[in-house]
Motif scaffolding. Sequence first.
Motif, PDB file in Angstrom:
ATOM      1  N   VAL A   1       0.278  33.285  30.486  1.00  0.00           N
ATOM      2  CA  VAL A   1       0.804  32.192  29.923  1.00  0.00           C
ATOM      3  C   VAL A   1       1.510  32.549  28.486  1.00  0.00           C
ATOM      4  CG1 VAL A   1      -1.237  31.860  28.611  1.00  0.00           C
ATOM      5  CG2 VAL A   1      -0.010  29.747  29.149  1.00  0.00           C
ATOM      6  N   ALA A   2       2.221  31.688  28.109  1.00  0.00           N
ATOM      7  CA  ALA A   2       3.112  32.157  26.698  1.00  0.00           C
ATOM      8  C   ALA A   2       2.981  31.262  25.769  1.00  0.00           C
ATOM      9  CB  ALA A   2       4.326  32.597  27.059  1.00  0.00           C
ATOM     10  N   TRP A   3       3.027  31.607  24.514  1.00  0.00           N
ATOM     11  CA  TRP A   3       3.119  30.425  23.507  1.00  0.00           C
ATOM     12  C   TRP A   3       4.533  31.092  22.751  1.00  0.00           C
ATOM     13  CZ3 TRP A   3       3.854  32.119  18.527  1.00  0.00           C
ATOM     14  CH2 TRP A   3       3.956  31.375  17.434  1.00  0.00           C
ATOM     15  N   PHE A   4       5.259  30.152  22.149  1.00  0.00           N
ATOM     16  CA  PHE A   4       6.386  30.756  21.464  1.00  0.00           C
ATOM     17  C   PHE A   4       6.544  29.818  19.881  1.00  0.00           C
ATOM     18  CE2 PHE A   4       8.088  27.218  24.082  1.00  0.00           C
ATOM     19  CZ  PHE A   4       8.701  26.466  23.221  1.00  0.00           C
ATOM     20  N   ASP A   5       6.945  30.175  19.261  1.00  0.00           N
ATOM     21  CA  ASP A   5       7.344  29.398  17.877  1.00  0.00           C
ATOM     22  C   ASP A   5       8.559  28.568  17.893  1.00  0.00           C
ATOM     23  OD1 ASP A   5       7.693  28.603  15.458  1.00  0.00           O
ATOM     24  OD2 ASP A   5       8.068  30.321  14.509  1.00  0.00           O
TER      25      ASP A   5
ATOM     26  N   LEU B   1      14.944  32.889  18.354  1.00  0.00           N
ATOM     27  CA  LEU B   1      14.511  31.802  19.313  1.00  0.00           C
ATOM     28  C   LEU B   1      13.821  32.170  20.420  1.00  0.00           C
ATOM     29  CD1 LEU B   1      15.454  28.476  19.641  1.00  0.00           C
ATOM     30  CD2 LEU B   1      17.015  29.249  21.358  1.00  0.00           C
ATOM     31  N   GLY B   2      12.467  31.505  20.590  1.00  0.00           N
ATOM     32  CA  GLY B   2      11.801  32.075  21.807  1.00  0.00           C
ATOM     33  C   GLY B   2      10.906  33.213  21.379  1.00  0.00           C
ATOM     34  N   LYS B   3      10.703  33.620  20.141  1.00  0.00           N
ATOM     35  CA  LYS B   3       9.610  34.629  19.763  1.00  0.00           C
ATOM     36  C   LYS B   3       8.612  34.070  19.854  1.00  0.00           C
ATOM     37  CE  LYS B   3       8.920  33.968  15.007  1.00  0.00           C
ATOM     38  NZ  LYS B   3       8.426  34.633  13.678  1.00  0.00           N
ATOM     39  N   GLY B   4       7.225  34.920  20.434  1.00  0.00           N
ATOM     40  CA  GLY B   4       6.180  34.450  20.653  1.00  0.00           C
ATOM     41  C   GLY B   4       5.241  35.500  21.206  1.00  0.00           C
ATOM     42  N   VAL B   5       4.213  34.924  22.099  1.00  0.00           N
ATOM     43  CA  VAL B   5       3.020  35.870  22.691  1.00  0.00           C
ATOM     44  C   VAL B   5       3.075  35.711  23.956  1.00  0.00           C
ATOM     45  CG1 VAL B   5       0.794  36.972  22.251  1.00  0.00           C
ATOM     46  CG2 VAL B   5       2.097  36.063  20.192  1.00  0.00           C
TER      47      VAL B   5
ATOM     48  N   LEU C   1       0.229  25.774  11.247  1.00  0.00           N
ATOM     49  CA  LEU C   1      -0.384  25.868  12.571  1.00  0.00           C
ATOM     50  C   LEU C   1       0.378  26.933  13.670  1.00  0.00           C
ATOM     51  CD1 LEU C   1      -2.527  24.697  14.538  1.00  0.00           C
ATOM     52  CD2 LEU C   1      -0.751  23.019  15.378  1.00  0.00           C
ATOM     53  N   ASN C   2       1.546  27.094  13.606  1.00  0.00           N
ATOM     54  CA  ASN C   2       1.860  27.840  14.447  1.00  0.00           C
ATOM     55  C   ASN C   2       1.867  29.467  14.075  1.00  0.00           C
ATOM     56  OD1 ASN C   2       3.445  26.507  16.653  1.00  0.00           O
ATOM     57  ND2 ASN C   2       4.277  25.401  15.062  1.00  0.00           N
TER      58      ASN C   2
ATOM     59  N   GLU D   1      -0.009  32.016  16.481  1.00  0.00           N
ATOM     60  CA  GLU D   1       0.447  33.291  16.704  1.00  0.00           C
ATOM     61  C   GLU D   1      -0.175  34.560  16.457  1.00  0.00           C
ATOM     62  OE1 GLU D   1       4.772  35.835  15.417  1.00  0.00           O
ATOM     63  OE2 GLU D   1       3.911  34.125  14.263  1.00  0.00           O
ATOM     64  N   TYR D   2      -0.940  34.367  15.245  1.00  0.00           N
ATOM     65  CA  TYR D   2      -2.019  35.553  14.961  1.00  0.00           C
ATOM     66  C   TYR D   2      -3.129  35.305  15.866  1.00  0.00           C
ATOM     67  CZ  TYR D   2      -5.527  38.193  12.408  1.00  0.00           C
ATOM     68  OH  TYR D   2      -6.398  39.287  11.933  1.00  0.00           O
ATOM     69  N   SER D   3      -3.691  34.279  16.194  1.00  0.00           N
ATOM     70  CA  SER D   3      -4.896  34.328  17.178  1.00  0.00           C
ATOM     71  C   SER D   3      -4.518  34.727  18.405  1.00  0.00           C
ATOM     72  CB  SER D   3      -5.419  32.756  17.089  1.00  0.00           C
ATOM     73  OG  SER D   3      -4.499  31.972  17.542  1.00  0.00           O
TER      74      SER D   3
END
Length: 434
Positions: free
Chosen positions: A199-203, A211-215, A263-264, A268-270
């Motif tokens: 699963v991914a999260w993005f900013d 655009l689309g950077k994340g984890v 929040l984002n 991102e850090y967590s």
Amino acid sequence: MIETKLKQLTGIDQYESILNFDEPNIVRGLGRSYGDQAVLANGFTLKNRMSRIIAFDEDTGLLKAESGISIAEIIEVFINKGWFPPIVPGTKFVTLGGAIANDIHGKAHHVDGTFVNCVSEFTMITPEKGRLICSRSENEEIFYAAFGGLGLLGWIDTVTIQLKKIETSYFKTEAVKVSNLREMIDAFSEYDQNYRYSVAWFDPLAKGESLGKGVLSLGNIARLGEIDSGKQKYPLKLHSQKKLDLPMFLPNFALNKLSGQILNKIIEYSQANAPELTHYDKFFFPLDAIGQWNRGYGTRGFIQYQFVIPMNDEYKILKEAMNLISSSDCTPFLNVLKKMGEGSKYLSFPMEGFTLAIDFPISKKLPALIRKLDDLILSAGGRVYLGKDAFLGKEVFRKMYPQWEEWQNVKLQLDPEGKIQNETSKRLGLLSYL
């Protein structure tokens, strides 16, 4: 928005008792659907209290239970025996009946598919045909039409599901930081062969080259030999029953671009610094740790918009959707990006492709953004998840779900007078045969 005060019957212990019930009605489980699926303004909303375990085979993991039992309750009973539900959504507080109504999916959909794949049969009480046993060999058409059918075909009584054997309640995880959308899509493909769950999260506020950077968060269920000696004393640890409750609704002015950015950054850090060994509760159900978390969106509330698009133009469509979101004045907060495998039939949501779910606080500008997103998703051959939808119109729905008429024919056979209905069925025209 539903202005009419809802009528409600509680304590439904046997569905046969409402077969002669004249008023329109819909069954409500634990109320985790984001839209208007489990409410009915001019009728009765029935509370399902049937949650008994009927039978369990300790050798095979086959469980038969009433439809009102929750995934949380199943885990609480069977985790210490080494069994776990094989397909779970983002909350464990959903009933078996609700799981069927929404054909729920999880972080391993590209491998395991939707909830239909772990259900062997269910019994359903219908207004026209009474009690039916539904499986892949008996009443097959009804069986598949119920998954994603929004609880509109009949009252699901008992469900038989296959649990998954596990050695521990932990996951071996890995976090992969990506710089943009192209890297994100490539990372899904690269790590598919090594990890079952992803699963991914993005900013959602990032623009331009970012655009689309994340984890991308990845995981596999840990074997007994893969956890440390301290955890080996209790390898099948249950989730904590404690949770922090939000005591009140946050003021609406607190939901703005600045708070969204803060929040984002925290998310991102967590996500990027998650431990290599994670308990299932944090891996599957992170929001369950916060009771009444929806209060964080203020008194106006929020929607979760979720869509799926097929593989052929995923980069182009996701990029356009993210640009629409990031350039709008509708500040998004939480989001989830996942890869999906093949879908099921009728009104079931998934298809092979990518799915994005994103939370938006309610605002005056939100409907216009949602209409633009709907048009984009429709043009790509995708669709919106009915289990979370609150805005979709009848015409767009019918184009997104071309099997709706086949599903309606099943509904007509089981409930010709339209006794079972909800606000979603009215909005989408699912009872147009009346």
